[in-house]
Write a protein that holds these residues in place. Sequence first.
Motif, PDB file in Angstrom:
ATOM      1  N   ALA C  81       0.855  -1.189   0.000  1.00  0.00           N
ATOM      2  CA  ALA C  81       0.000   0.000   0.000  1.00  0.00           C
ATOM      3  C   ALA C  81       0.888   1.234   0.000  1.00  0.00           C
ATOM      4  CB  ALA C  81      -0.917   0.002   1.216  1.00  0.00           C
ATOM      5  N   LEU C  82       0.647   2.113  -0.959  1.00  0.00           N
ATOM      6  CA  LEU C  82       1.404   3.361  -1.069  1.00  0.00           C
ATOM      7  C   LEU C  82       0.411   4.514  -0.995  1.00  0.00           C
ATOM      8  CD1 LEU C  82       3.560   2.385  -4.200  1.00  0.00           C
ATOM      9  CD2 LEU C  82       4.295   2.316  -1.808  1.00  0.00           C
ATOM     10  N   ILE C  83       0.713   5.529  -0.186  1.00  0.00           N
ATOM     11  CA  ILE C  83      -0.189   6.678  -0.185  1.00  0.00           C
ATOM     12  C   ILE C  83       0.563   7.990  -0.281  1.00  0.00           C
ATOM     13  CG2 ILE C  83      -2.039   5.538   1.121  1.00  0.00           C
ATOM     14  CD1 ILE C  83      -1.317   7.416   3.471  1.00  0.00           C
ATOM     15  N   VAL C  84      -0.169   8.976  -0.799  1.00  0.00           N
ATOM     16  CA  VAL C  84       0.299  10.352  -0.910  1.00  0.00           C
ATOM     17  C   VAL C  84      -0.806  11.227  -0.326  1.00  0.00           C
ATOM     18  CG1 VAL C  84       0.708  12.230  -2.552  1.00  0.00           C
ATOM     19  CG2 VAL C  84       1.756   9.983  -2.945  1.00  0.00           C
ATOM     20  N   ASN C  85      -0.468  11.982   0.692  1.00  0.00           N
ATOM     21  CA  ASN C  85      -1.481  12.867   1.272  1.00  0.00           C
ATOM     22  C   ASN C  85      -1.744  14.055   0.354  1.00  0.00           C
ATOM     23  OD1 ASN C  85      -1.683  11.207   3.451  1.00  0.00           O
ATOM     24  ND2 ASN C  85      -0.778  12.633   4.927  1.00  0.00           N
ATOM     25  N   ASN C  86      -2.998  14.516   0.360  1.00  0.00           N
ATOM     26  CA  ASN C  86      -3.323  15.752  -0.351  1.00  0.00           C
ATOM     27  C   ASN C  86      -3.042  16.912   0.583  1.00  0.00           C
ATOM     28  OD1 ASN C  86      -4.341  14.524  -2.713  1.00  0.00           O
ATOM     29  ND2 ASN C  86      -6.240  14.059  -1.635  1.00  0.00           N
ATOM     30  N   GLN C  87      -2.331  17.923   0.104  1.00  0.00           N
ATOM     31  CA  GLN C  87      -1.970  19.005   1.003  1.00  0.00           C
ATOM     32  C   GLN C  87      -2.471  20.354   0.540  1.00  0.00           C
ATOM     33  OE1 GLN C  87       2.227  17.819   1.011  1.00  0.00           O
ATOM     34  NE2 GLN C  87       2.008  17.447   3.195  1.00  0.00           N
ATOM     35  N   ASN C  88      -2.071  20.720  -0.667  1.00  0.00           N
ATOM     36  CA  ASN C  88      -2.338  22.084  -1.124  1.00  0.00           C
ATOM     37  C   ASN C  88      -3.725  22.179  -1.754  1.00  0.00           C
ATOM     38  OD1 ASN C  88      -2.232  24.653  -2.134  1.00  0.00           O
ATOM     39  ND2 ASN C  88      -0.301  24.394  -3.226  1.00  0.00           N
ATOM     40  N   THR C  89      -4.757  21.868  -0.948  1.00  0.00           N
ATOM     41  CA  THR C  89      -6.115  21.897  -1.479  1.00  0.00           C
ATOM     42  C   THR C  89      -6.807  23.189  -1.057  1.00  0.00           C
ATOM     43  OG1 THR C  89      -6.918  20.757   0.474  1.00  0.00           O
ATOM     44  CG2 THR C  89      -6.382  19.393  -1.412  1.00  0.00           C
ATOM     45  N   ILE C  90      -7.471  23.822  -1.994  1.00  0.00           N
ATOM     46  CA  ILE C  90      -8.184  25.065  -1.693  1.00  0.00           C
ATOM     47  C   ILE C  90      -9.633  24.858  -2.096  1.00  0.00           C
ATOM     48  CG2 ILE C  90      -8.213  27.578  -1.988  1.00  0.00           C
ATOM     49  CD1 ILE C  90      -5.343  27.483  -2.877  1.00  0.00           C
ATOM     50  N   SER C  91     -10.415  24.262  -1.205  1.00  0.00           N
ATOM     51  CA  SER C  91     -11.758  23.831  -1.576  1.00  0.00           C
ATOM     52  C   SER C  91     -12.659  25.007  -1.921  1.00  0.00           C
ATOM     53  CB  SER C  91     -12.381  23.004  -0.445  1.00  0.00           C
ATOM     54  OG  SER C  91     -11.698  21.780  -0.322  1.00  0.00           O
ATOM     55  N   LYS C  92     -12.403  26.162  -1.340  1.00  0.00           N
ATOM     56  CA  LYS C  92     -13.320  27.282  -1.598  1.00  0.00           C
ATOM     57  C   LYS C  92     -13.286  27.712  -3.069  1.00  0.00           C
ATOM     58  CE  LYS C  92     -10.166  30.934  -0.039  1.00  0.00           C
ATOM     59  NZ  LYS C  92      -9.522  31.092  -1.368  1.00  0.00           N
ATOM     60  N   ASP C  93     -12.149  27.430  -3.738  1.00  0.00           N
ATOM     61  CA  ASP C  93     -12.079  27.746  -5.159  1.00  0.00           C
ATOM     62  C   ASP C  93     -13.173  27.044  -5.946  1.00  0.00           C
ATOM     63  OD1 ASP C  93      -9.905  29.324  -4.865  1.00  0.00           O
ATOM     64  OD2 ASP C  93      -8.489  28.019  -5.900  1.00  0.00           O
ATOM     65  N   TYR C  94     -13.720  26.001  -5.353  1.00  0.00           N
ATOM     66  CA  TYR C  94     -14.653  25.175  -6.108  1.00  0.00           C
ATOM     67  C   TYR C  94     -16.102  25.364  -5.686  1.00  0.00           C
ATOM     68  CZ  TYR C  94     -10.498  22.834  -7.826  1.00  0.00           C
ATOM     69  OH  TYR C  94      -9.310  22.550  -8.429  1.00  0.00           O
ATOM     70  N   GLU C  95     -16.351  26.274  -4.736  1.00  0.00           N
ATOM     71  CA  GLU C  95     -17.706  26.375  -4.212  1.00  0.00           C
ATOM     72  C   GLU C  95     -18.734  26.632  -5.317  1.00  0.00           C
ATOM     73  OE1 GLU C  95     -18.393  25.341  -1.271  1.00  0.00           O
ATOM     74  OE2 GLU C  95     -20.539  25.673  -1.609  1.00  0.00           O
ATOM     75  N   ASN C  96     -18.329  27.378  -6.326  1.00  0.00           N
ATOM     76  CA  ASN C  96     -19.282  27.658  -7.413  1.00  0.00           C
ATOM     77  C   ASN C  96     -19.593  26.406  -8.246  1.00  0.00           C
ATOM     78  OD1 ASN C  96     -16.651  27.594  -8.464  1.00  0.00           O
ATOM     79  ND2 ASN C  96     -17.231  28.858 -10.220  1.00  0.00           N
ATOM     80  N   LEU C  97     -18.812  25.350  -8.057  1.00  0.00           N
ATOM     81  CA  LEU C  97     -19.050  24.125  -8.839  1.00  0.00           C
ATOM     82  C   LEU C  97     -19.975  23.152  -8.133  1.00  0.00           C
ATOM     83  CD1 LEU C  97     -15.526  23.467 -10.331  1.00  0.00           C
ATOM     84  CD2 LEU C  97     -17.444  24.757 -11.283  1.00  0.00           C
ATOM     85  N   ARG C  98     -20.393  23.472  -6.911  1.00  0.00           N
ATOM     86  CA  ARG C  98     -21.317  22.598  -6.208  1.00  0.00           C
ATOM     87  C   ARG C  98     -22.593  22.408  -7.024  1.00  0.00           C
ATOM     88  NH1 ARG C  98     -22.049  20.961  -0.762  1.00  0.00           N
ATOM     89  NH2 ARG C  98     -20.361  22.261   0.065  1.00  0.00           N
TER      90      ARG C  98
END
Lengths: 381, 381, 381, 381
Positions: C81-98
């Motif tokens: 099992a190999l994982i990579v954490n997500n770090q540089n996420t800016i969820s608010k950039d996507y609010e209009n896509l809800r």
Amino acid sequence: MPSSWGKIFKVSTFGESHGEAVGVVVEGVPAGIPIRLEEIQKDLNRRRPGQSNLTTPRDESDTVRVLSGVFEGKTIGSPIALIVNNQNTISKDYENLRETFRPSHADYTYQTKYGFRAHVGGGRSSVRETIARVAAGAIARMILEDDLGIKTVAWVDTIGTISSEIAEINYPKTREEVDVNEVRCPDSRAADKMRSLILEMKEAGDSVGGIIRSASYNLPPGLGDPVYDKLDGDIAKAILSIPACKGFEVGSGFSGTLLTGSTHNDEFYVEEGSGRVRTRTNNSGGLQGGISNGETLVVRAAFKPTSTIFKKQNTVNIEGKETTLEAKGRHDPCVLPRAVPIVEAAINLVLVDAYLYQRAMNPQWFQKWAKIPDYYRDLKL
Amino acid sequence: MPSSWGKIFKVSTFGESHGEAVGVVVEGVPAGIPIRLEEIQKDLNRRRPGQSNLTTPRDESDTVRVLSGVFEGKTIGSPIALIVNNQNTISKDYENLRETFRPSHADYTYQTKYGFRAHVGGGRSSVRETIARVAAGAIARMILEDDLGIKTVAWVDTIGTISSEIAEINYPKTREEVDVNEVRCPDSRAADKMRSLILEMKEAGDSVGGIIRSASYNLPPGLGDPVYDKLDGDIAKAILSIPACKGFEVGSGFSGTLLTGSTHNDEFYVEEGSGRVRTRTNNSGGLQGGISNGETLVVRAAFKPTSTIFKKQNTVNIEGKETTLEAKGRHDPCVLPRAVPIVEAAINLVLVDAYLYQRAMNPQWFQKWAKIPDYYRDLKL
Amino acid sequence: MPSSWGKIFKVSTFGESHGEAVGVVVEGVPAGIPIRLEEIQKDLNRRRPGQSNLTTPRDESDTVRVLSGVFEGKTIGSPIALIVNNQNTISKDYENLRETFRPSHADYTYQTKYGFRAHVGGGRSSVRETIARVAAGAIARMILEDDLGIKTVAWVDTIGTISSEIAEINYPKTREEVDVNEVRCPDSRAADKMRSLILEMKEAGDSVGGIIRSASYNLPPGLGDPVYDKLDGDIAKAILSIPACKGFEVGSGFSGTLLTGSTHNDEFYVEEGSGRVRTRTNNSGGLQGGISNGETLVVRAAFKPTSTIFKKQNTVNIEGKETTLEAKGRHDPCVLPRAVPIVEAAINLVLVDAYLYQRAMNPQWFQKWAKIPDYYRDLKL
Amino acid sequence: MPSSWGKIFKVSTFGESHGEAVGVVVEGVPAGIPIRLEEIQKDLNRRRPGQSNLTTPRDESDTVRVLSGVFEGKTIGSPIALIVNNQNTISKDYENLRETFRPSHADYTYQTKYGFRAHVGGGRSSVRETIARVAAGAIARMILEDDLGIKTVAWVDTIGTISSEIAEINYPKTREEVDVNEVRCPDSRAADKMRSLILEMKEAGDSVGGIIRSASYNLPPGLGDPVYDKLDGDIAKAILSIPACKGFEVGSGFSGTLLTGSTHNDEFYVEEGSGRVRTRTNNSGGLQGGISNGETLVVRAAFKPTSTIFKKQNTVNIEGKETTLEAKGRHDPCVLPRAVPIVEAAINLVLVDAYLYQRAMNPQWFQKWAKIPDYYRDLKL
């Protein structure tokens, strides 16, 4: 090493006893299901070590985390990854096992198969792998309960030579009825004797096995497939792949071989009131031709005495020389109480996969037998 | 309806009891293997109906034909299709079953699952499907014998309350030792009693069940996988998917739960002369952690009494009304003697798949444990 | 949502763009292989965002961690099992896509399929899923290089209307030759023009597509299967499942349809010195009948212009009303440079699975074509 | 040799060109569907050899027979086995190929892979295997038409350098519109030229390739999966596994790489009247993120010129010596007209599997988009 199963609700587990984590990826989970993380954790707590003085003192919280597949509390159809970090690992306890094979463990066979192994804590053959099954099984359970009202309840039926006495009509209907004592045997008189026997074995550095029985309620007729993916076959495999399991029965099992056809057959009748087709007896154990018939699904699983004991044993080492071994480490004198939730998970994983497959095959069946949970009303297709 | 299995040696079966044919497609068979058709036929003859007066009088030659995958007598790596035409079918015997469900058969469950079924001869749920497994199993057997020297021999261990008495050291080593009587129990005193019991049941229009035991010799250590595709789990599924099977044990099975760890564990030693690692006892039944350890693989399977009996029984019909049923048609009073080759085939199919998977994983293991049959010398790569 | 593939080297990926992590579980990896984590990381660095000013400014280190399957630096046969954490996420950039569906993205189709979705960053449909493939592909690459000497090198062949000019004899042999510029096109004159075009598009808030070509060297003949699991079919699927891919060719591809059989056929000859069977031309692209013929495997993949652009577009929302959209967030004006390692990984995953399957089928082939790496000498079977 | 595919609607094919029969087993077919055998035959007639003077003179009726899975005219949920006997085989035509490899055929690669092959008629690598796909595809087609109204129509788009000119709005809607000429190109002016070119090639003992285009109408949105089992990926594999196929495109394909995002994106709008979400352009080819969006699914497949030509060619033999070859036997100068129904079958097999999987995942989707055919009213659950 194949570590995945299921046709639609596909489960893929990973992790070693003393690695960084054990976990599971589940694909084929429908979207829109609220994931109650505390319910997954509750199931894990029932199997965790250190929960009572009948179990190994390796004390782990086994806290589960969700890495994917859930958004704002609900499934989105994508694979759900759940992991539990390993914490209370004491690898030095196992240094003597780098070269020496424990009798009746997977050490020797693993070594001959792969030529290299993690000798600490049983590595991949450790019962810690079942964390992954219990976590995935909890999701399976939610779907089965929400859509079909199915409940699977397992309990300890025997420990060593001590048997419980519970007629089918009195089988426990909830996990709470099972958890009344730490043995997980709802016959309290038998449970007391079992408890004493386990403690006696622990004291002696020895171990003991037993039998788990499980009942699954409210299965609609029509789950399972008639040829190779029979429910009983799939459940047998799911249970026999739990460490220490050596036997499996459905319904009358081995004792049914002592009857004749005329005494063993389950005659059908029509239940008054409901008009449902029922059987007068349940020697079939809820399955006919591998398919559920609407009666309670009853199976039994035999678990051998724990292989790790604290007595000196003769064995061989990796150089092919005879030697002796005295176990260190922390181990269960009896795996049965902790195996109860693992058996339930194994069954639920099989049932949910059969259910989803049946949805693909026969939407009319779905309309007849399934309740559509309210939370699906939120879906915007 | 899933009807295929295996990771590499993939078996896909088809056919109903009273359809045109039953058959099997096997993919994942290496090229260059001489297919001895007479050996496939010999296995089919051991399971065919009408072979003795202990079995159903439906008399079929069950002659196998090869449709593909073999060229000039040898496999070419492509899927091998084998079929057996259905001949001695008397569909009118089943007309009363169009509307009525036989107790403890798959009639009711099949109907509720699919909403439509072939009511003649059990349709797809008939034991005739096992023709396909026996035919494919014969190919598996050839590979296992040629490459590894593995031999699987099953026999009737009990019929009803009559048990045979054969110590592990005296287990039959060949199918010929089993076929000395038509019951297929090598303990001739027990076999006589079993034979009488079966005939008595036949006379009475009733039926009887029993237990089959199987021993697989010469397994090298290292076959099977440690987590989900354990050999015992896979064999359990393969055997429980045989009609009428209700229970499965490996090694000490249910009786092992009566022992303690110190009496149950199989201590290792080094065999003089060969230098091979062996165990003094074999409670493990040849498997540890789901992987073969080089000892004899021993399993047991419980078969219920045949569901079809010639006594009047209460049941319900397709309209959900109560009714009674008196069976017609031709049926076995006891399936055990004919189930012996089916159990062997089930085991061989699991073993060959585990073997081919292990070849993928570990070529060094192959070099250490396998003989390369001479006929592969003809290959021109 | 099926997210796993492979017959033996089975890959199962999980993770959403803005979830906690993306990762992969790989089962079917032989034991005893040293896992060079820095090589996995190096592959991930080639696909990570923010690596140059041609790519999205979402800057992530994409640091990989191993959760299981590796002990003391080497594989133990169990799932990795190999994982990579997500770090540089800016969820608010996507609010209009809800509520609003981006044209030519998977927003609308995902919503209609599941009824619920993670609207942030594309959720499961994000190209971040390919992290998992690149990580697993790195393990595949190590096995292919160590055992067979296979090297797969991909590069940017065209961007928009700008094509590179590289004769087959000059195809790059190493990834270093490709990484000479940030476009990943080894024809430096073309690369300069491509670079300008991409920056021009970035400036304009628009995007551009192109074609990736890949060459795999040193394939022995005999990899791949003749019917359904043809190497080209499997590679086509593996590549077309990369976001934005719309076309695939092997060998002469579409342009081969303009030739006649007599000009298109690849005549065989015997290479002087080596005595190897070779073909004079390579219109077949290294495969005949889906099986490698020993020539270089050449494929091409077409990637559409990135769907996310910064111009106002007409679209609809979740209520089925027309609306307009102006994208926010951080996006690649051209996915091609980052897609190069993804294409390589897709091919390596197919090749390693074909290789392991071939080991199961034909050990003689293994002896003829594979080198056994020294590190396997440490195995103690 | 893997020869099976599909997650639920599983297809397993068998048979060699000059063996006894070719056939297919399909599991995962719902019960209660009337099997119109004449429709299966009609599809087979469209691919059979000898149907016109543009094809091989090997004249076979390719009559299909049902061995299982159908009872009283309807499916019973069990595996459907269909076979076609090989009749017009002239093995002596191939005696010269026992030792000699045909350029650009699978002879050499098959031999190096397996070490043994059926040299007659291409053995398992023959296009006769596609009989099995067309037969299974016909069942898929019935389900797709009955439940969802989906129709897939393919036609010849180009032959060599001759292209047809048909705007998307004029794409043929029925197979009848395609079968107006023996070339199967609905642009009759182009068809005439294609016909001449094929006959010219036939005369010259040479061959020619071309491109097939396919349109699938009435797909509801939501078919296909977002990650690995994308519809386009699965279709690409299904089509590239057809003999002679070298390239695949969906929607704008390779030509889409010449556009920018702002010209390539398909803007959404709401269709007047129906209120359905539609796109103004269809560069996506009916799929976004691997999932159908409700527009027409458009794909193209490139087929190389037939490898068998009647000119003398240089090649090598099984001993690794150079030699020459002049083909005998009966062969198509151009496979395109006969490949049309094979391409359709490949697409239908992918679509039906995606549909059944979606039924498992989302019953609400089923209720919204599927019509339940009247014949299911006969089911008695």
